[in-house]
Write an enzyme that holds these catalytic residues in place. Structure first.
Site: not given
Ligand code: SAH
Ligand code: SF4
Length: 394
Positions: A116, A129, A136, A140, A143, A373
């Site tokens: 996406e 973006c 991934c 996390c 996420c 995000c």
């Molecule tokens: N993997 C990289 C880049 C993609 S994630 C990283 O983790 O930095 C992009 C951003 O979205 C990151 O800061 C991540 O922590 C945030 N993010 C992930 N899930 C989210 C959610 N459910 N609500 C708000 N931000 C989120």
């Molecule tokens: Fe991967 Fe989501 Fe963690 Fe970014 S925030 S490293 S996309 S699992």
């Protein structure tokens, strides 16, 4: 109401076996020219021409390359294409945010993955973006992307292809802009690119580097590296190297102020704890007050949003030229977390502000199309069903 745009131009719906030239460097273009029999002496000049047409003009066919002889254009067309990923759906949120669900060309196992890409227009800028991986490998816990099982690295062409496709769809190539009666005040629609879609960019270093080289090439897509931000969850050994070799702005997904909490939210923290992460940030090449690191901090109710957390955050970052981005948590189906209350976010922001950090709370954009995000996860099943229904009722 969000709209689902279901009638797309045919060239995006393709089943083409020819390799794509989009994503190749000048040197790689020269190799491709050798394959179709271009004499060595001409290759450099021809590669420069191709480079200009592909990345500066944004053409999608060889026929448009008017300064290349028809006979060579035909040969190129037989052997190659200049494709973008295929668009499965294009959605527009009520706030103007656009989201594309893209299907990639088959990989070596014949699988066609989906990713996406999201475009967020604002008054003075437009941010694209983009994703760096399918899914991934990191998990996390807040996420949505981290719950996706399938993972593979995107190729350089698939990464830069997202920018090219968005320029196609928004009309952001030089010729389209010149013909536009109401061009954006910033000159371009896409002024900024963030690697904040699906995936961990520093786990796909080489392809991300090549794609960002093409994106920032003055004769190519011409986006300044200062307007490109790479976001990482904290792959410490690659951070300084990214500064040296990729040279974009850096964002760190911090999200916690103690190892105990960060271990839970960002499991990679067990490998690279906070102290090491912040040390790598201090050593990020080119760091200055004019070139700050952005620290992203997702606001999770009762988890990381106390006043003590805010105070620890300020302390932790002292001495690092930093911006702090507070992100309201975007919920997704099945998540155990909730977004902090608005008052909690405000008082957290106030502590951070008082310490001298401008800390804009990022307004969630495109929530109605699951484009915010962390909501990205190929919602393809659902969307495809919806799309089919739309097609049936059309
Ligand atoms: N993997 C990289 C880049 C993609 S994630 C990283 O983790 O930095 C992009 C951003 O979205 C990151 O800061 C991540 O922590 C945030 N993010 C992930 N899930 C989210 C959610 N459910 N609500 C708000 N931000 C989120
Ligand atoms: Fe991967 Fe989501 Fe963690 Fe970014 S925030 S490293 S996309 S699992």
């Amino acid at each position: 109401m969000p709209t689902l745009i279901s009638s797309l131009p045919e060239r995006y719906i393709q089943n083409d076996q020819r390799p794509s030239l989009a994503g190749l460097s000048r040197e790689q273009l020269m190799e491709m020219l050798a394959r179709v029999g271009v004499p060595e002496k001409q290759r450099k000049m021809r590669a420069n021409q191709l480079f200009h047409w592909i990345y500066h003009k944004g053409v999608t066919s060889f026929a448009a390359m008017s300064n290349i002889a028809r006979e060579l254009r035909d040969r190129l067309d037989e052997a190659f294409q200049i494709s973008r990923p295929e668009i499965v759906t294009e959605q527009k949120s009520s706030d103007g945010t656009m989201k594309w669900l893209l299907r990639l060309a088959p990989d070596e196992r014949g699988q066609r993955h989906e990713i996406e890409t999201v475009y967020i227009p604002e008054e003075d800028r437009g941010t694209l973006c983009i994703s760096s991986q399918v899914g991934c490998t990191l998990t996390c816990t807040f996420c949505h992307t981290g719950t996706q099982r399938l993972v593979r690295n995107l190729t350089a062409g698939e990464i830069v292809g997202q920018i090219m496709l968005a320029r196609d769809r928004i009309g952001d190539w030089p010729d389209a802009l010149a013909a536009n009666t109401q061009p954006p005040s910033s000159g371009r629609y896409i002024t900024n690119v963030v690697l904040m879609g699906m995936g961990e960019p520093l786990y796909n270093f080489d392809n991300v580097k090549q794609a960002m080289d093409l994106a920032s090439d003055g004769e190519g897509l011409s986006l300044s590296r200062r307007r490109i931000t790479l976001s990482t969850s904290g792959v410490v050994p690659e951070i300084v190297r990214a500064g040296d070799e990729i040279g974009t702005m850096l964002a760190i997904s911090l999200h916690a102020t103690t190892d105990e909490i960060r271990d839970r939210l960002v499991p990679l923290n067990r490998k690279y704890p906070l102290a090491e992460l912040l040390e790598a940030c201090r050593n990020y090449p080119g760091l200055s007050n004019a070139r700050r690191i952005t620290f992203e901090y997702v606001m999770l109710k009762g988890v990381n949003d106390s006043r003590d957390d805010a105070k620890r955050l300020v302390k932790l970052l002292s001495g690092i030229p930093a911006k702090i981005n507070l992100i309201p948590f975007n919920p997704w189906p099945g998540t155990q977390y909730e977004c902090s209350d608005w008052e909690t976010i405000e008082s957290f922001a106030e502590i951070v502000n008082r310490a001298g950090y401008a800390s804009p709370v990022r307004t969630p954009r495109g929530r109605d199309i699951m484009a915010a995000c962390g909501q990205l996860k190929s919602e393809s099943q659902k969307l495809r069903a919806r799309e089919r229904m739309a097609a049936q009722t059309a």
